[in-house]
Design a protein around this motif. Structure first.
Motif, PDB file in Angstrom:
ATOM      1  N   PHE A 200      27.674  43.586  43.027  1.00  0.00           N
ATOM      2  CA  PHE A 200      28.882  43.082  42.385  1.00  0.00           C
ATOM      3  C   PHE A 200      29.242  42.015  43.651  1.00  0.00           C
ATOM      4  N   LEU A 201      30.006  40.840  43.019  1.00  0.00           N
ATOM      5  CA  LEU A 201      30.777  39.949  43.823  1.00  0.00           C
ATOM      6  C   LEU A 201      32.202  39.612  43.422  1.00  0.00           C
ATOM      7  N   VAL A 202      33.232  39.255  44.038  1.00  0.00           N
ATOM      8  CA  VAL A 202      34.554  39.197  43.917  1.00  0.00           C
ATOM      9  C   VAL A 202      34.964  37.684  44.235  1.00  0.00           C
ATOM     10  N   LYS A 203      35.674  37.005  43.207  1.00  0.00           N
ATOM     11  CA  LYS A 203      36.136  35.635  43.425  1.00  0.00           C
ATOM     12  C   LYS A 203      37.508  35.562  42.783  1.00  0.00           C
ATOM     13  N   ASP A 204      38.531  35.469  43.651  1.00  0.00           N
ATOM     14  CA  ASP A 204      40.113  35.378  42.975  1.00  0.00           C
ATOM     15  C   ASP A 204      40.360  36.393  42.091  1.00  0.00           C
ATOM     16  N   GLY A 205      39.714  37.452  42.829  1.00  0.00           N
ATOM     17  CA  GLY A 205      40.188  38.991  41.939  1.00  0.00           C
ATOM     18  C   GLY A 205      39.449  39.318  40.721  1.00  0.00           C
ATOM     19  N   VAL A 206      38.643  38.356  40.326  1.00  0.00           N
ATOM     20  CA  VAL A 206      37.572  38.438  39.354  1.00  0.00           C
ATOM     21  C   VAL A 206      36.275  39.143  39.607  1.00  0.00           C
ATOM     22  N   ARG A 221      26.675  51.513  38.147  1.00  0.00           N
ATOM     23  CA  ARG A 221      27.177  50.155  37.613  1.00  0.00           C
ATOM     24  C   ARG A 221      27.979  50.364  36.411  1.00  0.00           C
ATOM     25  N   ARG A 222      27.545  51.260  35.426  1.00  0.00           N
ATOM     26  CA  ARG A 222      28.308  51.213  34.249  1.00  0.00           C
ATOM     27  C   ARG A 222      29.735  51.843  34.586  1.00  0.00           C
ATOM     28  N   PRO A 242      21.881  32.093  43.615  1.00  0.00           N
ATOM     29  CA  PRO A 242      22.422  32.428  45.144  1.00  0.00           C
ATOM     30  C   PRO A 242      23.178  31.511  45.902  1.00  0.00           C
ATOM     31  N   ASN A 243      23.036  29.840  45.115  1.00  0.00           N
ATOM     32  CA  ASN A 243      23.772  28.851  45.777  1.00  0.00           C
ATOM     33  C   ASN A 243      25.430  28.998  45.488  1.00  0.00           C
ATOM     34  N   GLU A 244      25.606  30.254  44.856  1.00  0.00           N
ATOM     35  CA  GLU A 244      27.159  30.459  44.492  1.00  0.00           C
ATOM     36  C   GLU A 244      27.577  31.281  45.467  1.00  0.00           C
ATOM     37  N   LEU A 245      26.818  32.054  46.013  1.00  0.00           N
ATOM     38  CA  LEU A 245      27.342  33.275  47.054  1.00  0.00           C
ATOM     39  C   LEU A 245      28.581  32.671  48.060  1.00  0.00           C
ATOM     40  N   GLY A 246      28.619  31.447  48.308  1.00  0.00           N
ATOM     41  CA  GLY A 246      29.643  30.861  49.164  1.00  0.00           C
ATOM     42  C   GLY A 246      31.196  31.055  48.727  1.00  0.00           C
ATOM     43  N   ASP A 247      31.220  31.078  47.406  1.00  0.00           N
ATOM     44  CA  ASP A 247      32.350  31.110  46.671  1.00  0.00           C
ATOM     45  C   ASP A 247      32.887  32.198  46.538  1.00  0.00           C
ATOM     46  N   PHE A 248      32.290  33.404  47.063  1.00  0.00           N
ATOM     47  CA  PHE A 248      32.794  34.877  46.638  1.00  0.00           C
ATOM     48  C   PHE A 248      33.316  35.327  47.934  1.00  0.00           C
ATOM     49  N   SER A 249      34.720  36.096  47.833  1.00  0.00           N
ATOM     50  CA  SER A 249      35.257  36.827  49.101  1.00  0.00           C
ATOM     51  C   SER A 249      34.628  38.126  49.402  1.00  0.00           C
ATOM     52  N   GLU A 250      34.149  38.707  48.409  1.00  0.00           N
ATOM     53  CA  GLU A 250      33.655  40.079  48.552  1.00  0.00           C
ATOM     54  C   GLU A 250      32.484  40.534  47.790  1.00  0.00           C
ATOM     55  N   MET A 251      31.573  41.303  48.419  1.00  0.00           N
ATOM     56  CA  MET A 251      30.512  41.724  47.597  1.00  0.00           C
ATOM     57  C   MET A 251      30.220  43.250  47.977  1.00  0.00           C
ATOM     58  N   PHE A 252      29.775  43.822  46.984  1.00  0.00           N
ATOM     59  CA  PHE A 252      29.555  45.498  47.254  1.00  0.00           C
ATOM     60  C   PHE A 252      28.317  45.835  46.112  1.00  0.00           C
ATOM     61  N   VAL A 253      27.696  47.134  46.253  1.00  0.00           N
ATOM     62  CA  VAL A 253      26.500  47.544  45.584  1.00  0.00           C
ATOM     63  C   VAL A 253      26.898  48.706  45.238  1.00  0.00           C
ATOM     64  N   VAL A 275      35.548  43.284  53.569  1.00  0.00           N
ATOM     65  CA  VAL A 275      35.880  44.542  52.924  1.00  0.00           C
ATOM     66  C   VAL A 275      37.210  44.541  52.441  1.00  0.00           C
ATOM     67  N   GLY A 276      37.364  43.697  50.925  1.00  0.00           N
ATOM     68  CA  GLY A 276      38.540  43.376  50.706  1.00  0.00           C
ATOM     69  C   GLY A 276      39.186  44.325  49.805  1.00  0.00           C
ATOM     70  N   GLU A 277      40.402  44.085  49.097  1.00  0.00           N
ATOM     71  CA  GLU A 277      41.258  44.826  48.617  1.00  0.00           C
ATOM     72  C   GLU A 277      40.156  45.373  47.058  1.00  0.00           C
ATOM     73  N   VAL A 278      39.572  44.737  46.322  1.00  0.00           N
ATOM     74  CA  VAL A 278      39.191  45.055  45.109  1.00  0.00           C
ATOM     75  C   VAL A 278      37.853  46.128  45.282  1.00  0.00           C
ATOM     76  N   THR A 279      37.129  45.777  46.581  1.00  0.00           N
ATOM     77  CA  THR A 279      36.109  46.691  46.855  1.00  0.00           C
ATOM     78  C   THR A 279      36.496  48.178  47.308  1.00  0.00           C
ATOM     79  N   ARG A 280      37.760  48.118  48.140  1.00  0.00           N
ATOM     80  CA  ARG A 280      38.449  49.255  48.678  1.00  0.00           C
ATOM     81  C   ARG A 280      38.877  50.048  47.507  1.00  0.00           C
ATOM     82  N   ALA A 281      39.554  49.464  46.632  1.00  0.00           N
ATOM     83  CA  ALA A 281      39.936  50.087  45.444  1.00  0.00           C
ATOM     84  C   ALA A 281      39.104  50.704  44.523  1.00  0.00           C
ATOM     85  N   LEU A 282      37.989  50.107  44.364  1.00  0.00           N
ATOM     86  CA  LEU A 282      36.867  50.835  43.728  1.00  0.00           C
ATOM     87  C   LEU A 282      36.058  51.681  44.247  1.00  0.00           C
TER      88      LEU A 282
END
Ligand code: PMP
Length: 300
Positions: A200-206, A221-222, A242-253, A275-282
């Motif tokens: 999973f990747l996170v950009k602007d809270g999405v 995942r589900r 893969p060339n979009e990866l620079g746009d994301f602030s968080e990533m988790f598996v 390790v941002g807010e969305v990752t920590r919340a999830l």
């Protein structure tokens, strides 16, 4: 540090209908599965004595077998009961449970029409896939030298032993450069998954996640998509390059073994994530869910 080998432990393993002493759950070298990878398996976790998504896992074992052209000779209900019994016999409250079904020794060659189907379930302790410290800081990934295959080239929706050949090769490659895991592209060059978890990747809270059209649509995942949506996050399933990866602030598996694990880095600084807010919340919400706390809160 050397682990105690998996064939030399105390306890029992459920093996073709009965519990046998752990060290006696043996196979002959001429088993079809060993030579031709005709095996499907599951990995589930128990938390506080309860197996999380037990029926979904045993149902997937059945589906994986069907995809490989065989029937598991025990119903999902029977497997659920035996899985619970195996957990109880282990004496563990928090554990990893491994059901496996495979083609036996009755035939040796590509054809396996006469092979009987064997089934076993083993339970062991598996605290955290990655060390707790590494997990909280986020783990490092390397690019995998192998890609997830086209669905026309392999039975990609089965949790089948043969599909892990490229995972082991990729994981070894990552470990050789000091990384914890490998990030695999698919046959088209789209981001796919790591060697045993979805991404999973996170950009602007999405939250964005690759469409699982050539790799396992994981049970974790589900669960995490459900949790995220229930908590008001937008989740977008799409092809991600893969060339979009620079746009994301968080990533988790996510995965049964990996649970929710943050990623800090890909390819030694090529991409970095917090390790941002969305990752920590999830991470917290998933931990609550598997431990039954979310259900308790929802019932209040
Ligand atoms: N992809 C691969 C290759 C896996 O081995 C796993 C673990 N079973 C997953 C994804 C995640 O699946 P799950 O969440 O159902 O454990």
């Amino acid at each position: 540090m050397h682990e105690v080998p998996y064939d030399d432990r105390d306890g029992v393993i459920w093996f073709n209908g009965k519990f046998v002493p752990w060290r006696d759950a043996k196979l002959h070298v001429l088993n079809h599965a060993l030579h031709y990878a005709s095996a499907v398996f599951e990995g589930m976790r128990a938390y506080n004595g309860e197996i999380f998504k037990l029926t979904e896992h045993n149902q997937r074992l059945h589906n994986s077998a069907k995809i490989l052209g065989f029937e598991v000779p025990y119903s999902v209900t029977e497997l659920d009961a035996v899985s619970r019994e195996a957990l109880e016999q282990s004496g563990l409250q928090n554990a990893y449970i491994r059901p496996i079904a495979w083609r036996g020794p009755e035939q040796m060659g590509v054809s396996a029409q006469k092979c009987e189907i064997n089934v076993a379930i083993a339970v062991w302790e598996w605290p955290s896939y990655f060390t707790p410290e590494a997990r909280m800081k986020g783990i490092k990934l390397a690019w995998a030298p192998w890609r997830r295959p086209d669905p026309a080239c392999a039975p990609v929706q089965a949790k089948a032993a043969g599909l892990y050949m490229i995972c082991t090769l990729s994981k070894h490659h990552a470990e050789a450069s000091g990384c914890s895991d490998a990030l695999m592209l698919d046959w088209r060059g789209q981001l796919a998954e790591t060697t045993g978890a979805n991404m999973f990747l996170v950009k602007d809270g999405v939250i964005h996640t690759p469409t699982p059209d050539c790799f396992l649509n994981g049970i974790t995942r589900r669960s995490v998509i459900d949790l995220a949506r229930k908590n008001g996050y937008e989740v977008v399933e799409r092809a991600i390059m893969p060339n979009e990866l620079g746009d994301f602030s968080e990533m988790f598996v996510t995965g049964t073994a990996a649970e929710v694990t943050p990623i800090s880095d890909i390819n030694d600084g090529e991409y970095s994530f917090e390790v941002g807010e969305v990752t920590r919340a999830l991470m917290t919400q998933y931990d609550d869910l598997v431990n039954g706390r979310a259900r308790a809160a929802a019932a209040e």
